[in-house]
Design an enzyme around this catalytic site. Structure first.
Site, PDB file in Angstrom:
ATOM      1  CB  THR A  16      -0.913   0.040   1.229  1.00 10.33           C
ATOM      2  OG1 THR A  16      -0.084  -0.139   2.387  1.00 10.33           O
ATOM      3  CG2 THR A  16      -1.962  -1.018   1.169  1.00 10.33           C
TER       4      THR A  16
ATOM      5  CB  THR B 140      10.659  -2.242   1.737  1.00 11.31           C
ATOM      6  OG1 THR B 140      10.197  -2.592   3.041  1.00 11.31           O
ATOM      7  CG2 THR B 140      10.058  -0.920   1.310  1.00 11.31           C
ATOM      8  CG  ASP B 141      10.240  -7.318   4.431  1.00 13.01           C
ATOM      9  OD1 ASP B 141      10.615  -6.176   4.778  1.00 13.01           O
ATOM     10  OD2 ASP B 141       9.699  -8.133   5.209  1.00 13.01           O
TER      11      ASP B 141
ATOM     12  CE  LYS C  13      13.486  -3.401   4.781  1.00 14.59           C
ATOM     13  NZ  LYS C  13      12.112  -3.866   4.945  1.00 14.59           N
TER      14      LYS C  13
END
Lengths: 640, 477
Positions: free
Chosen positions: B117, B193-194, B272
C-alpha cells in the site's frame, strides 16, 4: 485591568488534563534513558507532516494542506537520549511495564477502575512535536474521583502516553524541536468539567499534583507536570488552554478565557445584527496591492518586498470596524485573526495583520490610502486587512481571515490556545477530537491481571487526604503536610516515627516546616534522606540531642554529605551536658544591652536572657530546661 | 445502514476475530462487531463506544471497544454485567475517488500493483489501512501526482512482499512488456520493501534493453501516518518513470532518513540494509545511479546523475522479455559447523542450483568438499558469493579457494548473494548445458558483476569518530 465576570451567570465550567512525568528509568516505548536532558545536539533530521486524507475529508487543495505539507520540521538529536525509535525509524518496543505499574498506582489512588486489557492508540498531531505525527497513548483506568471541597470531583480517565519534543524555535515555514524529552512516560489525568470558578481550577490542579507526588514515583521539577485547562461558558465551546505551568497561573487564564468567550458570543450578535448569518454572507476578496505600497516607508512591508514577498489586502464587505471588537482586556478580534494567520499561514513578522482602522502613520499616507481604496473599490461600510510575505502565504492568510469569520458566526471555535505570560492566550491549533485517534497497529495490548492490580495496591502509599487526616490529627498545619507530600518528606516522617518512636508532630514539624525554611535559605536539604533523619531523631529520642539543635545539625549534614549525625554532633560540639555544667556556664549571664526603652516585662527579660544563653548552649542543653532555670533565677533575683 | 435492522447474527461476520468467552458474551448480550454499545462492568464502570473486530492472535477473554473519546479499551468478558446495543455502524472501506486529470503535455506512467500500500487512507476506527490504487484513488491520496504525469494503473496481484515468487516475477515481466508495447513513458511498480531488491534483480534479467525507466517503489513507514515516506517516494518514482534518462530497472527509496531526496539504485546492485530505517536501501560496491528530489535544485533539476554509465531512455528500442525461472535453486549461508548433510539432502531433492554465501573471499570448510563434489557431479550448479556483502569472491588467493575451484564451484565475483540467486534461477530456467550456464552466469547483464569496485563503493561510516560526527553534523542524516 481586570474585567469582572459573574462565573455562575456566564455558566463557566472547566475541567483539567493534568500531565505528569513518571519516574521511570527508561522511556515508554524504547530503552532510552528518561529524564536525561541535553542542550546540545550531534545530528539533525528534516521531516514534513502530511495530513492523512480522512481528517481533511476530500482533498481540495486547501490552504491548510499547503501549509501543513510545506512546514519544514527539524529535529535536533543527541545520541545520549534518543535512538532510532524516537526518529520514527524503528517500530515501538513493547510498552514499558514500569510505567504501566506507576499508572496503575495513580489510578488506584483516585479510586479508578483499572482497564482489563490496555490498548495503545495513536493521537494525531501535525505540528511536528512528535516525529511519527501521532502520540502513542493508552487508557489505564477510568471512572474515579477525588475528594474536593466537600464533594467528589470526577476523574473520567487516566492514560499513559509518551511526552513530546521541546520547541526550540518556530519561524515562518521552519520549526525546530529538541528530542531529549520525546518518548518519556507521562500520565494524563482527565477530570470532569465540574470546576466552576478559576480558584477551583487552581485548587484542583494542586490536588492532582499532590496525588501524583504522594506515590513517590513521579518526576518533579520544571516541566515535570503540566496541565491543560478546558474552559467553556454557556453557549460557548470547549477551549483548551495548553501548558499551564503552575496552579496559580490558572486563575487569570481561566478568568480571561471566560471573558473571551462571552465577548465572542457578543461578537456573534454583532455579526448577526449586520446581516452576517451564513458563510456565504461573508464576502471577502483578496487583492495584490504590492504596487501601491512599493516604496512606502513602513519597515515590515519593505522587508517583505525585498524578500520577494507581496502585500495583500482582503476587503470585507460591510465589515467596517469589526476587527476592533474587544475580546479580552487589551485584545480585539484582530488578535484572533492574527493568531490564526501566524500559525496557519506562517506569517509571523509583526504586525502579522493590519486592519483598515488601525493603519500606522507613514509619509504620504493619505495619498496611498486613497489609491488603496480605489483599487479595492472600498465602500463606506467596508473594511480591509493587510498582510505581507510570500504570495502563497498571503493567499492562505486571506482565506484564514475568512474562515475565522465563518467560525465567529457560530460563536466560539473549539481550539487549543497556548498560555502566555500575563494570563493571556494565543491560538495554537484546532482542537483535535476523537476522530484524530486510531488504534496503534504496531503494539499488542497488555492484559492487566487482578494479581497485578493487587500487587500495585499493596505498594500504594497513603493518599494526600489520608495524610492530611493523619498529620492533621497530630496538629500539623495543612501547608506543612502539603510541603511534605510535594517533597517526598512524608515517607521520611513515616520512617522516623516507625524507627525511632519520635512524636509524629515533632517529626513532621522538623522535617517539613523547619526544613522548608532552611531550604529557602539555600541549604541543600534534599540531600537528607530517611536514613539521615532517622539518625537525627535517634539522638533526639535517646536524649542526646535537644530539639532546637536539629536545624543546625541537619544543616551541617546537608552541607557535608556523608557525615553521620553523631560525627556532625561532635563537629558542632553538641552533646547534652549535665545541668550543673551548663548552669554553671550561665552564672556570668548579664542583662547588659537589654533595651528597656523597647518595653519591659518579665517575659521579655526571660526571652532576652534565654536567647543569649542558647547562643552558647545550643546542642548542649535543652532550651526548655534552660528557660526554666533562667525563669527561676529571675524570680530569685526579683525576690532578693 | 440497512444492516442495523438485522438481528446481530444475521449480519455479515458479526463476531470477527472473537472466540471463546468473549464471543459468548457478545452472543449473550446480542451485540457484535460495529455495534455501538453501552457496557457496564462489575464495578459499575460504563463503557460507551463501538465494538471493534479483534485480532485472532489475541486472547479470547476480552472485547475491544473504541470509546467515543477515541481511545480503545479491552473489557474482560467475564466482568460484564450488562450490555446493550445503541446502534450499528459498519466501517466503510472506501477511498474517495476523483478523476485523475489528464494533461496531453505530460508523460504517461503506468503503475503496476503487486500488493503493497504505497498510497492509502486510514480507517480511524480500526487503524486499518485502505489501499488507494486506481488513478482516482491515487489522486485522492496523493494529488501532487497530477502535477508530474498522467497515470494509468494495473493491479497485478495482492501479495505481501515476502510472498512474491516466480509466478509473480514472470507475470510482472510480461506485464512490463505489454505496457512498453502500449507505449508508456515509464513504469512504476508498487512493492513491499522486504524483497524489493530481489524483484529488482530478477526483473533486471527478465526485462532487458528497456526503452523506458522501470521503477520499484515502496515505503518503510506506512502511508497512513503523517510522517510516512510513502507519498514522497511515490512522487519521486513517478517523476523518475516520466522524466529520468535512465532506462533500467531501479529502486527508488529514501536517501537519508530526512525528507530530502530519493536514491535511484540499480536493481542488481542494492540491498535492504536496515530492518526499519527509511534510508534502508543502499547500493553495494558501487554508487547509486542518481538522486531525485521533489523540488528542483538551484539549476532547476529534479535529478542529479551520479554516473553516466547507464542505458539511456530511447522509446524506439525494443525490449527483450525473457521470463525464465528454475525453482529448484537454493541459497546457503555458510557458517562454522555447516553440515554436509544439507548439501547431500538438497542434491537428493533434485536441486539444480546452489548459491553459497561463503566467508571472506568465498570459503567453506574442508568437511564440505566431498558433499559439494557429489552435488556437482550429480549436475548441480554451485556458485560462490561472499557473505561480507562488499567485495569479490577471489578463490584463487588461498588454498581453500583453489581447492573449491577445482571442485567446480563458480565464483560470482562481486555479485550480491540474492542477485546471484536470481541470476542462477533465471539461467537454469533456460539451459542445462554446463558451459552455457557458466558463460551466462559470468557475462554481466546489467552490472551484477562489475570489473572494478570504486573506492567510494564501500562506505560504512563509523559513528563516534570526530570526522564522521563533523560530517553528519553538516548533512541530513
Amino acid at each position: 485591568m481586570i474585567e469582572k465576570l459573574d462565573y455562575q451567570a456566564a455558566g463557566l465550567i472547566s475541567g483539567l488534563e493534568v500531565h505528569q512525568q513518571l519516574l521511570t528509568a527508561h522511556k515508554l516505548f524504547c530503552r532510552c534513558p528518561a529524564g536525561l536532558y541535553t542542550e546540545t545536539h550531534d545530528g539533525e533530521v528534516l521531516r514534513h507532516m502530511r495530513p492523512t486524507l480522512s481528517e481533511l475529508g476530500e482533498y481540495d487543495g486547501t490552504a491548510l494542506m499547503e501549509f501543513k505539507t510545506k512546514k519544514e520540521i527539524i529535529y535536533l538529536l543527541n545520541h545520549l537520549n534518543v535512538c532510532t525509535y524516537e526518529m520514527d525509524d524503528t517500530p515501538p518496543f513493547l510498552v514499558n511495564q514500569e510505567a504501566i505499574d506507576v499508572a496503575i498506582e495513580l489510578c488506584l489512588a483516585m479510586g479508578m477502575d483499572i482497564i482489563d486489557e490496555v490498548h495503545i492508540a495513536r493521537k494525531q498531531y501535525l505540528d511536528g512535536s512528535i516525529p511519527t505525527g501521532f502520540q502513542r497513548t493508552a487508557i489505564v483506568g477510568m471512572n474515579g474521583s477525588l475528594p474536593f471541597k466537600g464533594r467528589n470531583l470526577t476523574v473520567t480517565h487516566l492514560s499513559v502516553e509518551e511526552d513530546s519534543c521541546r520547541e526550540v524555535n518556530d519561524k515562518g515555514h521552519r520549526i525546530v524541536w529538541r528530542t531529549d524529552r520525546l518518548g518519556m512516560p507521562l500520565t494524563e489525568t482527565v477530570t470532569g468539567p465540574e470546576l466552576v470558578t478559576p480558584e477551583e481550577v487552581r485548587d484542583a490542579i494542586t490536588l492532582c499534583g499532590l496525588v501524583a507526588r504522594s506515590t513517590g514515583r513521579v518526576r518533579t521539577g520544571l516541566g515535570a507536570s503540566r496541565q491543560d485547562v478546558n474552559v467553556s461558558v454557556r453557549g460557548g465551546n470547549r477551549v483548551e488552554i495548553k501548558g499551564v505551568p503552575k496552579a496559580g497561573y490558572a486563575v487569570k487564564l481561566v478568568h480571561n478565557e471566560g471573558i473571551r468567550q462571552v465577548n465572542l458570543l457578543r461578537f456573534r450578535e454583532e455579526l448577526h445584527r449586520r446581516g452576517f448569518r451564513e458563510p456565504g454572507d461573508l464576502r471577502l476578496t483578496p487583492f495584490d496591492v504590492t504596487d501601491i505600497f512599493q516604496g512606502v516607508d513602513l519597515g515590515f512591508m519593505q522587508r517583505a518586498i525585498r524578500g520577494g514577498g507581496r502585500i495583500f489586502a482582503a476587503r470585507l464587505e460591510g465589515g467596517l470596524g469589526l476587527a476592533q471588537f474587544p475580546t479580552q482586556p487589551e485584545t480585539t478580534f484582530l488578535d484572533e485573526l492574527s493568531g490564526r494567520i501566524r500559525v496557519i499561514a506562517c506569517l509571523d513578522e509583526a504586525p502579522v495583520v493590519l486592519s483598515g482602522q488601525v493603519m500606522p502613520e507613514f509619509p504620504a499616507k493619505h495619498r496611498v490610502m486613497e489609491r488603496l481604496r480605489r483599487k479595492l473599490r472600498l465602500g463606506e461600510h467596508d473594511d480591509f486587512y493587510l498582510v505581507c510575505g510570500p504570495e502563497a502565504d498571503c493567499r492562505t492568510a486571506c482565506e484564514e481571515i475568512r474562515l475565522r469569520y465563518v467560525d465567529a458566526l457560530k460563536g466560539v471555535p473549539q481550539e487549543t490556545r497556548q498560555a502566555l505570560v500575563g494570563g493571556f492566550t494565543t491560538f495554537e491549533r484546532i482542537l483535535p477530537g476523537p476522530d484524530r485517534m486510531y488504534p496503534d497497529t504496531d503494539s499488542p495490548p497488555t492484559r492487566i491481571t487482578e494479581a497485578r492490580v493487587a500487587e500495585a495496591r499493596s505498594r500504594m502509599r497513603p493518599t494526600p487526604w489520608e495524610r492530611f487526616h493523619q498529620f492533621g490529627a497530630w496538629g500539623v498545619l495543612p501547608e506543612t503536610t502539603e510541603f511534605l507530600i510535594r517533597r517526598g518528606g512524608v515517607t521520611i516522617v513515616d520512617a522516623v516515627v516507625a524507627m525511632t518512636g519520635a512524636d509524629g508532630r515533632v517529626a513532621a514539624m522538623e522535617i517539613g516546616q523547619r526544613a522548608k525554611a532552611l531550604a529557602r535559605k539555600g541549604v541543600p536539604m534534599e540531600r537528607l534522606g530517611a536514613a539521615e533523619w532517622v539518625q537525627i531523631f535517634d539522638l533526639l529520642t535517646n536524649g542526646q540531642l535537644s530539639r532546637e539543635a536539629i536545624p543546625a545539625l541537619a544543616t551541617h549534614m546537608a552541607r557535608n554529605p556523608g557525615t553521620d549525625a553523631v560525627t556532625a554532633m561532635a563537629h558542632l560540639g553538641f552533646g547534652l551536658q549535665p545541668r550543673e555544667v551548663w548552669s554553671h556556664r550561665l552564672t556570668g549571664l548579664s542583662m547588659e544591652d537589654y533595651r528597656i526603652d523597647m518595653g519591659d516585662s518579665d517575659a521579655k527579660r526571660l526571652r532576652f536572657l534565654a536567647g543569649r544563653a542558647m547562643k552558647e548552649l545550643l546542642g548542649k542543653a535543652p532550651a526548655r530546661e534552660v528557660a526554666d532555670y533562667l525563669r527561676s533565677r529571675l524570680t530569685q533575683e526579683a525576690g532578693l | 445502514m440497512t444492516d442495523a435492522k438485522l438481528p446481530v447474527i444475521e449480519r455479515e461476520d458479526p463476531y470477527q476475530g472473537y472466540r471463546g468467552t468473549a464471543r459468548e458474551a457478545l452472543e449473550r448480550y446480542g451485540i457484535g462487531v460495529w455495534s455501538e454499545v453501552e457496557v457496564v462492568n462489575d464495578r459499575g464502570s460504563l463503557f460507551k463506544g463501538v465494538v471493534l473486530p479483534r485480532s485472532v492472535t489475541f486472547d479470547d477473554l476480552h472485547i475491544v471497544i473504541k470509546l467515543f473519546n477515541g481511545y480503545n479499551v479491552g473489557v474482560a468478558a467475564d466482568r460484564i454485567r450488562s450490555a446493550r446495543e445503541l446502534g450499528y455502524k459498519k466501517a466503510h472501506y472506501k477511498i474517495p475517488e476523483k478523476a485523475f486529470p489528464v494533461d496531453a503535455r505530460k508523460k504517461n506512467v503506468t503503475l503496476l500493483g503487486t500488493g503493497g500500500t504505497i498510497a492509502s487512507r486510514l480507517d480511524y476506527r480500526t487503524g486499518a489501512v485502505i489501499p488507494a490504487f486506481t488513478p482516482g484513488e491515487l489522486y485522492g491520496a496523493v494529488p501532487e501526482l497530477a502535477d508530474i504525469a498522467n497515470m494509468d494503473t494495473k493491479k497485478l496481484f495482492g501479495v505481501f512482499s515476502e510472498n512474491m515468487g516466480p509466478e509473480q516475477y514472470i507475470a510482472l515481466a510480461k506485464a512490463i512488456g505489454d505496457e512498453i508495447a502500449r507505449g508508456c513513458d515509464g513504469i512504476v511498480i508498487g512493492h513491499g520493501t522486504d524483497t524489493m531488491s530481489h524483484t529488482g534483480a530478477i526483473l533486471s534479467f527478465m526485462v532487458q534493453n528497456s526503452p523506458v525507466p522501470i521503477v520499484l517503489v515502496g515505503s518503510q513507514r506506512s502511508s497512513d501516518r503523517p510522517s510516512s515516506d510513502a507519498a514522497l517516494n511515490l512522487m519521486n518514482a513517478v517523476r523518475t518513470a516520466a522524466e529520468c534518462d535512465i532506462a533500467e530497472v531501479m529502486l527508488c527509496m529514501f536517501g537519508p532518513t530526512s525528507d530530502n531526496y530519493d536514491l535511484l539504485h540499480r536493481g542488481t546492485r542494492c540491498r535492504k540494509m536496515h530492518s526499519s530505517y527509511r534510508s534502508t536501501f543502499r547500493t553495494i560496491g558501487a554508487t547509486p545511479l542518481a538522486t531525485v528530489s521533489r523540488d528542483k535544485d538551484a539549476q532547476g533539476r529534479h535529478f542529479t546523475y551520479l554516473t553516466d554509465d547507464f542505458l539511456k531512455r530511447d522509446k524506439t528500442r525494443v525490449p527483450v522479455i525473457n521470463p525464465a525461472f528454475e525453482e529448484k535453486v537454493t541459497i546457503q549461508y555458510y557458517y562454522p559447523n555447516f553440515n554436509p548433510d544439507i548439501i547431500d539432502g538438497l542434491s537428493s531433492m533434485g536441486y539444480r542450483g546452489m548459491v553459497i554465501a561463503g566467508t571472506g573471499l568465498g570459503h567453506i570448510n574442508k568437511p564440505l568438499y566431498p558433499a559439494v563434489k557429489r552435488a556437482i557431479d550429480k549436475g548441480m550448479t554451485v556458485v560462490m558469493t561472499v557473505q561480507t556483502i562488499w567485495g569479490y569472491a577471489q578463490m584463487y588467493v588461498y588454498d581453500t579457494g583453489r581447492d573449491l575451484l577445482n571442485l567446480g564451484i563458480i565464483p560470482m565475483d562481486n555479485m550480491l548473494p540474492e542477485t546471484a540467486y536470481m541470476k542462477l534461477a533465471w539461467v537454469l530456467g533456460q539451459t542445462d548445458d554446463p558451459a552455457e550456464i557458466r558463460r551466462m552466469l559470468l557475462t554481466p547483464v546489467n552490472h551484477e558483476i562489475t570489473p572494478r569496485e570504486p573506492h567510494n563503493g564501500y562506505l560504512v561510516l563509523q559513528g563516534g569518530l570526530p570526522e564522521v560526527e563533523a560530517f553528519i553534523g553538516q548533512h541530513w542524516k
